[in-house]
Design a protein around this motif. Structure first.
Motif, PDB file in Angstrom:
ATOM      1  N   ARG A 125       0.819  -1.215   0.000  1.00 19.36           N
ATOM      2  CA  ARG A 125       0.000   0.000   0.000  1.00 19.36           C
ATOM      3  C   ARG A 125       0.858   1.272   0.000  1.00 19.36           C
ATOM      4  O   ARG A 125       0.624   2.196  -0.778  1.00 19.36           O
ATOM      5  N   ILE A 128      -6.939   2.140  -2.567  1.00 21.17           N
ATOM      6  CA  ILE A 128      -5.939   1.072  -2.626  1.00 21.17           C
ATOM      7  C   ILE A 128      -6.425  -0.082  -1.764  1.00 21.17           C
ATOM      8  O   ILE A 128      -6.699   0.084  -0.568  1.00 21.17           O
ATOM      9  N   GLU A 155      -5.564  -3.711  -0.240  1.00 13.84           N
ATOM     10  CA  GLU A 155      -4.440  -4.597   0.057  1.00 13.84           C
ATOM     11  C   GLU A 155      -4.933  -5.867   0.739  1.00 13.84           C
ATOM     12  O   GLU A 155      -5.737  -5.820   1.662  1.00 13.84           O
TER      13      GLU A 155
END
Length: 338
Positions: free
Chosen positions: A162, A181, A183
């Motif tokens: 990340r 994002i 992850e």
């Protein structure tokens, strides 16, 4: 267990051959959904008011660009939020990126999901490398699309995580509230079956705690394979040998609404949704789940479902047949608690 997203697996073909791929997508598999079946899936979804998003994934959908554009347009015209998942192989220059993203946006695309991590990196380098991620994201943001960058981790020493993605975007002056994002750690399915994540004790303990939680994917994100097979979830199990436990029908034989209604009548899926796969093994089958977790180093609910669908499939079928009344009572109590 209300369907919100219909994930349509557009193709099993991919120009990458990532070693962690739970879908086992590959350059040699040319399976792709027929456009008429895609349209039927969207038409059926239109009859279900709770479904908001049509997510098109693979494989790599952009390898069949003309068909993909028609599919995006059809879903958009029906009023859906449309998402496409890609590896960004096509984004080696900003000009190419803007051209393809513009085509997708004009067809009706709302969201672009880009996959990039240590597994994708060596394959993407054949098409331009990291600049592809920058170009794809920049072009999508310029077009006003929402963007998600999905990163699959393997260990605490991964290069791409990340923080790495955040710095990559900052370095290239890409800042937007429309970027997310995502992850996660590798799941041991498909080609990734033999990969054991090398994570520290703190992260492993976090994963173990999640094992006892209900599954929030079951019944909320339905997956459709290119042959019309419908899955009750879009988890990593859907191309595994245990996939039959989440297989709920086939669009070529009946409407999606009928398939969903049958899913709703099955207490097994409610149990997964309300209590989770850990509870199926622990409370119903009376299995020593902690021993299984240690033995197989299980750290995801998908892996628990695989155990249910392989090692304990017959026992689960028998229990849900023989003790249906008791199971429904437990589920009703669990619903009241939530």
């Amino acid at each position: 267990m209300i369907p919100r997203t219909l994930a349509i697996i557009f193709t099993y073909k991919c120009n990458f051959f990532c070693k962690h791929c739970s879908m086992r997508a590959s350059p040699s598999d040319s399976t792709v959904i027929d456009l008429s079946l895609f349209k039927k899936a969207v038409d059926d979804a239109e009859e279900i008011p709770s479904i908001y998003t049509i997510a098109i994934s693979g494989g790599e959908p952009t390898l069949f660009l003309n068909r993909l554009l028609q599919a995006v347009r059809y879903a958009y015209d029906k009023g859906f939020n449309v998402r496409v998942v890609t590896n960004a192989w096509w984004a080696s220059t900003i000009e190419q990126s803007r051209k393809l993203v513009s085509m997708l946006k004009n067809a009706g695309l709302n969201e672009l999901n880009v996959s990039y991590d240590d597994f994708h990196k060596p394959w993407l380098e054949k098409y331009g490398g990291e600049r592809n991620i920058v170009n794809a994201v920049r072009a999508a943001i310029e077009e006003g699309l929402r963007v998600a960058i999905a990163v699959v981790r393997y260990s605490e020493n991964d290069i791409i995580n990340r923080s790495y993605i955040i710095n990559l975007l900052k370095k290239n002056n890409i800042i937007s509230e429309n970027i997310t994002i995502i992850e996660d750690y590798v799941y041991r399915f498909g080609r990734g079956v033999s990969i054991e994540p090398d994570i520290d004790k703190k992260q492993y303990n976090k994963q173990i705690l999640r094992l006892k939680m209900p599954c929030n994917e079951i019944g909320t994100t339905l997956a459709i394979h290119p042959d019309g097979t419908v899955m009750a979830c879009c988890g990593h199990i859907i191309r595994d040998k245990a996939a039959r436990i989440v297989t709920i029908g086939n669009l070529t034989r009946e409407p999606l609404l009928d398939i969903i209604k049958r899913m709703w009548r099955n207490p097994f899926y409610w149990w997964l949704s309300i209590k989770g796969p850990y509870a199926v093994l622990d409370e119903l089958l009376k299995v020593d789940v902690e021993s299984l977790i240690k033995k197989y180093r299980i750290y995801s609910r998908c892996e628990l479902c695989r155990l249910i669908g392989t090692k304990y499939e017959k026992q689960v079928i028998n229990i849900f047949s023989e003790k249906l009344e008791d199971i429904v009572k437990v589920l009703n109590i669990a619903k009241l608690k939530t």
